[in-house]
Design a protein around this motif. Structure first.
Motif, mmCIF file in Angstrom:
data_model
loop_
_atom_site.group_PDB
_atom_site.id
_atom_site.type_symbol
_atom_site.label_atom_id
_atom_site.label_comp_id
_atom_site.label_asym_id
_atom_site.label_seq_id
_atom_site.Cartn_x
_atom_site.Cartn_y
_atom_site.Cartn_z
ATOM 1 N N PHE A 119 33.142 31.222 32.619
ATOM 2 C CA PHE A 119 33.899 30.710 33.763
ATOM 3 C C PHE A 119 35.404 30.640 33.504
ATOM 4 N N THR A 120 35.826 30.881 32.271
ATOM 5 C CA THR A 120 37.265 30.841 31.987
ATOM 6 C C THR A 120 37.835 32.179 31.546
ATOM 7 N N SER B 59 38.722 43.145 22.518
ATOM 8 C CA SER B 59 39.664 42.333 23.295
ATOM 9 C C SER B 59 40.662 43.221 24.019
ATOM 10 N N PHE B 60 41.114 44.292 23.341
ATOM 11 C CA PHE B 60 42.148 45.144 23.932
ATOM 12 C C PHE B 60 41.632 45.887 25.156
ATOM 13 N N VAL B 61 40.491 46.574 25.031
ATOM 14 C CA VAL B 61 40.025 47.373 26.160
ATOM 15 C C VAL B 61 39.621 46.491 27.335
ATOM 16 N N GLN B 62 39.069 45.311 27.047
ATOM 17 C CA GLN B 62 38.724 44.404 28.145
ATOM 18 C C GLN B 62 39.971 43.938 28.877
ATOM 19 N N SER B 63 41.024 43.667 28.128
ATOM 20 C CA SER B 63 42.274 43.210 28.748
ATOM 21 C C SER B 63 43.025 44.357 29.415
ATOM 22 N N GLU B 64 43.058 45.509 28.756
ATOM 23 C CA GLU B 64 43.858 46.638 29.235
ATOM 24 C C GLU B 64 43.237 47.310 30.454
ATOM 25 N N TYR B 65 41.927 47.490 30.443
ATOM 26 C CA TYR B 65 41.275 48.287 31.486
ATOM 27 C C TYR B 65 40.570 47.440 32.541
ATOM 28 N N TRP B 66 40.213 46.196 32.214
ATOM 29 C CA TRP B 66 39.489 45.353 33.168
ATOM 30 C C TRP B 66 40.166 44.003 33.419
ATOM 31 N N ASP B 67 41.348 43.823 32.883
ATOM 32 C CA ASP B 67 42.136 42.608 33.125
ATOM 33 C C ASP B 67 41.341 41.345 32.783
ATOM 34 N N VAL B 68 40.601 41.390 31.681
ATOM 35 C CA VAL B 68 39.835 40.234 31.236
ATOM 36 C C VAL B 68 40.710 39.390 30.309
ATOM 37 N N GLY B 69 40.707 38.098 30.531
ATOM 38 C CA GLY B 69 41.484 37.193 29.692
ATOM 39 C C GLY B 69 41.343 35.769 30.188
ATOM 40 N N PHE B 70 41.910 34.856 29.443
ATOM 41 C CA PHE B 70 41.775 33.435 29.767
ATOM 42 C C PHE B 70 42.408 33.127 31.121
ATOM 43 N N MET B 71 41.603 32.651 32.061
ATOM 44 C CA MET B 71 41.991 32.210 33.401
ATOM 45 C C MET B 71 42.544 33.338 34.280
ATOM 46 N N ARG B 72 42.419 34.587 33.828
ATOM 47 C CA ARG B 72 42.937 35.695 34.646
ATOM 48 C C ARG B 72 42.090 35.923 35.893
ATOM 49 N N TYR B 73 40.829 35.523 35.839
ATOM 50 C CA TYR B 73 39.927 35.779 36.959
ATOM 51 C C TYR B 73 40.030 34.706 38.033
ATOM 52 N N TRP B 74 40.798 33.668 37.757
ATOM 53 C CA TRP B 74 40.922 32.556 38.691
ATOM 54 C C TRP B 74 41.933 32.923 39.786
ATOM 55 N N LYS B 75 41.434 33.707 40.743
ATOM 56 C CA LYS B 75 42.231 34.126 41.888
ATOM 57 C C LYS B 75 41.443 33.821 43.155
#
Length: 540
Positions: free
Chosen positions: A447-448, A351-367
């Motif tokens: 998708f989320t 969870s950490f590396v996905q969030s820290e290095y690739w900005d992965v998280g709940f609804m973060r990709y909804w841009k």
């Protein structure tokens, strides 16, 4: 006496009646052996497209790594092999090859790329492709079978690791296709010809998967697909024994359930989304809970064995998620220099590396800038969603569509006796909703909470949508019948909830969409994807 001799002759007993005419042709056309030339032809096409892609690509990271480690390996053979590997070791493949070459995850972000697969690649690279010399002396060949065939290749360590990853991906994809053929044949109720036709069509669709070049490159998608499909096959065999009545059926049920959990656990080590397969065992556990008290009071050994096997299988799946992270915790969190994720609850490096290095998280990709990627993922995501909802809500209707119209039985009493589901229908009805629930969870999370476009490649490990699409293809082309005839099917007797003339297309509400369009779209997408991937260009 002559009649008796005829019926008791060894030739008649050893050669029972067989299908003839068109039925035999159908068996030959849908044989698993025919999958091999299709597989190798498709792989050759994708490889040719990748190799023909122009230049070193948008990103030159792979070339820099290859050049830095080339050393004395500058022969024409090394250049040709590295030229091909350069086109396949792109995007995440660079991380996989780099970690395999070093034998460990050197950088924290590399833990997002299958700790287990990196070690498998490293072992194969060092065992099957050992260095040609060490300290000026010739090295003895490894005892692995591949080393005797290939010998010491004049390649750098990272090139050998990339080559090992490519070999693993191709072999895993081939075995996954054969396992999928077996799964669909085993799971499908109906005649042998229909089972073969549906299994063959589903396996062909997996060959032409939208995952495309990712199932050839040094990625985790192909090994994950193999392990996950093997887990589904073992689970289906467990349920088949659950509906059997012979004395030791419960032992086989428990054994296959444990084996399914083991394969799902290994798949989870390869890709963390494999943890979703634990939904299958969670469903079974919850279904058993209302009867658990009575089972314990009566000391029903068979039911207790099945319950414990289901729980243990679920633990295997969870262990596949926890084990790599436990290794990372021991490396980063047990010394003086700890990382922020070490104090989180639970401490998850994934969870950490996905969030820290690739900005992965709940609804973060909804841009708004990512809208094209959502549109790119919509066809596969929509197909998975529609197939999963149908298999989850209407497994009986789906089984009746596959089985086709029942043969009329003359002189049957009126009213006709109630229809009893066969064991095959029971296995189908039990397994399909559980398999579909896993795919539904995957679509929701993708998708989320994920980079949405990766659904085009991680869908390769989930067979329900391939199976439903294969049913549509078989409907459009005509089902194979034992009499050697081909015909459109979908109608059964009045006892069915599927109305006369209704087909899977009408159940899905997509009567105007031709399945051949979907297949052509998959082929075009995979070919274009191969060229873009090799040049390190989006949306690969």
């Amino acid at each position: 006496m002559n009649i008796i001799r005829t019926y008791l002759s060894s030739s008649r007993i050893s050669q029972p009646a067989t299908l003839r005419g068109k039925a035999v042709q159908h068996l030959e056309k849908t044989s698993a052996n025919r999958l091999l030339p299709i597989f190798f032809g498709w792989k050759a096409l994708l490889l040719a497209v990748a190799v023909a892609s122009p230049g070193v690509g948008y990103d030159s990271s792979t070339k820099i790594l290859f050049d830095a480690q080339r050393g004395n390996h500058d022969s024409w053979f090394a250049k040709v092999v590295e030229y091909v590997l350069l086109r396949l070791t792109r995007w995440d493949g660079i991380y996989f090859a780099s970690a395999a070459a070093s034998g460990e995850q050197v950088y924290e972000q590399e833990w997002a790329f299958s700790w287990a697969l990196s070690r498998v690649n490293s072992t194969l690279a060092r065992g099957a492709f050992p260095p040609s010399s060490r300290n000026g002396k010739e090295c003895r060949l490894s005892t692995l079978p591949l080393s005797a065939l290939l010998g010491p290749l004049p390649l750098s360590s990272i090139a050998k690791s990339a080559l090992a990853g490519v070999v693993i991906s191709h072999l895993s994809h081939l075995l996954a296709i054969l396992a999928l053929y077996r799964l669909v044949y085993f799971l499908t109720p109906g005649s042998d010809l229909r089972k073969r036709q549906l299994a063959f069509t589903t396996a062909c669709l997996h060959i032409l998967s939208p995952a495309g070049i990712f199932l050839s490159a040094p990625y985790a998608e192909a090994p994950f697909a193999l392990l996950n499909i093997l887990g589904l096959l073992c689970y289906a065999q467990a349920i088949e024994n659950r509906f059997s009545t012979f004395a030791d059926a419960y032992q086989l049920d428990a054994s296959f359930a444990l084996l399914a959990g083991l394969f799902f656990g290994l798949a989870t080590i390869m890709r963390s989304n494999g943890i979703l397969s634990g939904v299958i065992f969670a469903w079974d556990t919850i279904a058993m809970l209302p009867r658990l008290g009575a089972v314990l009071r009566t000391r029903d050994g068979e039911a207790i064995t099945r319950f414990l096997a289901t729980l243990t299988a679920g633990v295997f799946v969870a262990a596949g998620f926890v084990l790599p992270q436990a290794v990372a915790y021991m490396e980063y969190c047990t010394n003086d220099t700890t990382r922020p994720w070490c104090t989180a609850y639970p401490p998850s490096i994934y969870s950490f590396v996905q969030s820290e290095y690739w900005d992965v998280g709940f609804m973060r990709y909804w841009k708004m800038s990512n809208l094209p990627l959502f549109l790119l993922a919509l066809p596969v995501g929509g197909a998975m969603l529609g197939a999963a909802l149908l298999a989850l809500r209407q497994p009986q209707d789906l089984a009746k569509v596959v089985m086709g119209p029942k043969k009329e039985i003359r002189d049957q009493p009126f009213p006709p006796p109630p229809q009893v589901a066969t064991k095959g229908e029971k296995v189908w009805t039990h397994c399909m909703p559980r398999f579909a629930a896993v795919e539904l969870a995957l679509v929701g999370l993708t998708f989320t909470s994920f980079h949405v476009q990766i659904i085009n490649r991680i869908s390769s490990g989930y067979p329900v949508w391939y199976l439903v699409l294969a049913i549509l293809v078989c409907e459009s082309q005509g089902w194979q019948e034992e009499g050697g005839n081909e015909g459109r099917q979908g109608q059964r007797g009045n006892e069915s909830t599927v109305q006369d003339g209704q087909t899977l297309s009408s159940l899905l509400g997509m009567g105007r969409v031709k399945p051949e369009w979907v297949v052509r779209g998959m082929v075009v997408y995979a070919v274009v994807q191969a060229g873009l991937y090799a040049s390190f260009l989006p949306p690969a």
